[in-house]
Design an enzyme around this catalytic site. Structure first.
Site, short mmCIF file in Angstrom:
data_model
loop_
_atom_site.label_atom_id
_atom_site.label_comp_id
_atom_site.label_asym_id
_atom_site.label_seq_id
_atom_site.Cartn_x
_atom_site.Cartn_y
_atom_site.Cartn_z
N HIS A 194 -3.59 7.32 1.02
CA HIS A 194 -3.82 6.01 0.42
C HIS A 194 -5.26 5.61 0.68
O HIS A 194 -5.78 5.76 1.78
CB HIS A 194 -2.87 4.99 1.04
CG HIS A 194 -3.27 3.57 0.81
ND1 HIS A 194 -3.49 3.06 -0.45
CD2 HIS A 194 -3.55 2.55 1.67
CE1 HIS A 194 -3.86 1.80 -0.36
NE2 HIS A 194 -3.90 1.47 0.92
N ASN B 139 -9.80 -0.34 -2.52
CA ASN B 139 -8.38 -0.20 -2.21
C ASN B 139 -7.58 -0.82 -3.35
O ASN B 139 -7.58 -2.04 -3.53
CB ASN B 139 -8.08 -0.90 -0.88
CG ASN B 139 -6.61 -0.79 -0.48
OD1 ASN B 139 -5.76 -0.37 -1.26
ND2 ASN B 139 -6.31 -1.18 0.76
N CYS C 50 0.80 -1.22 0.00
CA CYS C 50 0.00 0.00 0.00
C CYS C 50 0.84 1.28 0.00
O CYS C 50 0.39 2.31 -0.50
CB CYS C 50 -0.95 0.01 1.20
SG CYS C 50 -2.23 -1.27 1.10
#
Length: 335
Positions: free
Chosen positions: A262, A292, A114
């Site tokens: 993020h 995501n 991530c």
């Protein structure tokens, strides 16, 4: 002395839109359950035979290069961030060099999940500031959907993740008051297994073990996430690393024109927004549309924010990420 500056942005997402209602037909979940916990309404899943991590990255890169106003052979170096490479090896960096038919420049793969794009951007920044390269192609791309457990057993992870890619061309900037001002990176490996994919891997479960066992209940080759633990750590580390970057440059939260976190969970972004007392116009979120997308989430969001004219020359833009590893980081940019 040089700074590095983003001069071109692009993104690509698959055509296949998967809504929460679509997922409810595959597992015990609902649109209300997913939105309440994550803020996600829909995501994109790759189309088999068409979309791969590399092809998505290539499409995003084409747009970024065109918008940068340079030729593909002006690219000096390629950095590709992903947790979902096409092959176990080689990584997708060299596949991008091949598919774009770029001259034989170096290609580096970053495996920081991530926070992968933030890490990749920091590497590009340092290469350019040192004078080694002039134009670096940085890509974040993920194809999660092929490897998710699309059953009730795996819903805690599978409802969150989506596929897509974002790219940036980072170039030399002689005005050191513009561009990337600083980047800040951290890790805490003692929590590695709290957000992980154990198999296949040399340390735990290799491919031959999985084949020999042929155990349908083996979950080691599906992603695992201790959701509450990850959330609690994320909100702390996000806050810390954003402040670290601001203080390094003599700035405060009031100076932020746009924060692009993020896109892990809308609730995390909202927590950070409230803590720093930022308005809705100061934070950009698109997780509701894409889920995501791990290393792709920040470049996709940054591209969309730029396309929507939410990023303007002179703005202070802050990128921040937290994820598996644990790793986290921030990048402070004067646009």
């Amino acid at each position: 002395m040089y700074n590095s500056k983003i001069i071109g942005l692009g993104h690509y997402v698959p055509d296949n839109v998967v809504t929460n209602d679509d997922l409810s037909k595959l597992m015990d979940t609902s649109d209300e359950w997913i939105q309440e916990r994550t803020g996600i309404k829909e995501r994109r899943h790759g189309i088999k035979g068409k979309d791969t991590t590399t092809t998505m990255g290539v499409e995003a890169a084409k747009v970024a290069i065109e918008r940068a106003g340079i030729d593909k052979d002006d690219i000096d170096f390629i950095i590709f961030a992903t947790l979902s490479p096409d092959y176990y090896f080689p990584g997708p960096g060299v596949l991008v060099q091949r598919d774009l038919d770029i001259k034989t420049v170096g290609a580096l793969d970053v495996r920081n999940q991530c926070s992968g794009f933030v890490y990749a951007l920091s590497v590009a920044d340092q290469y350019i500031k040192s004078g080694m390269y002039q134009n670096i192609l940085v890509i974040g791309s993920e194809l999660h959907s092929y490897g998710l457990d699309m059953t009730t057993r795996g819903r805690g992870v599978s409802v969150i993740f989506g596929d897509g890619a974002g790219a940036a061309v980072v170039s030399r900037e002689e005005d050191t008051s513009k561009g990337i001002l600083s980047s800040h990176l951290h890790s805490e490996g003692k929590h590695a297994e709290e957000l992980s994919l154990i198999a296949p891997g040399m340390g735990k479960r290799w491919v031959t073990d999985i084949i020999e066992d042929n155990d349908p209940n083996d979950e080691s080759y599906y992603p695992y996430m201790n959701g509450q633990f990850v959330f609690k750590n994320a909100v702390v580390r996000f806050s810390e690393v954003i402040m670290e970057g601001l203080q390094k440059n003599g700035l405060s939260p009031n100076d932020i024109d746009l924060l692009i976190p993020h896109q892990a969970n809308l609730r995390i972004a909202q927590f950070i927004q409230k803590k720093f007392k930022l308005s809705d116009d100061q934070v950009f979120n698109n997780i509701m549309h894409y889920g995501n997308t791990t290393a792709a989430s920040i470049p996709i969001a940054l591209t969309e924010a730029w396309e929507q004219e939410k990023v303007k020359e002179g703005d202070l833009v802050v990128l921040a990420a937290f994820g598996s590893g644990f790793t986290w980081g921030s990048v402070i940019i004067r646009w």
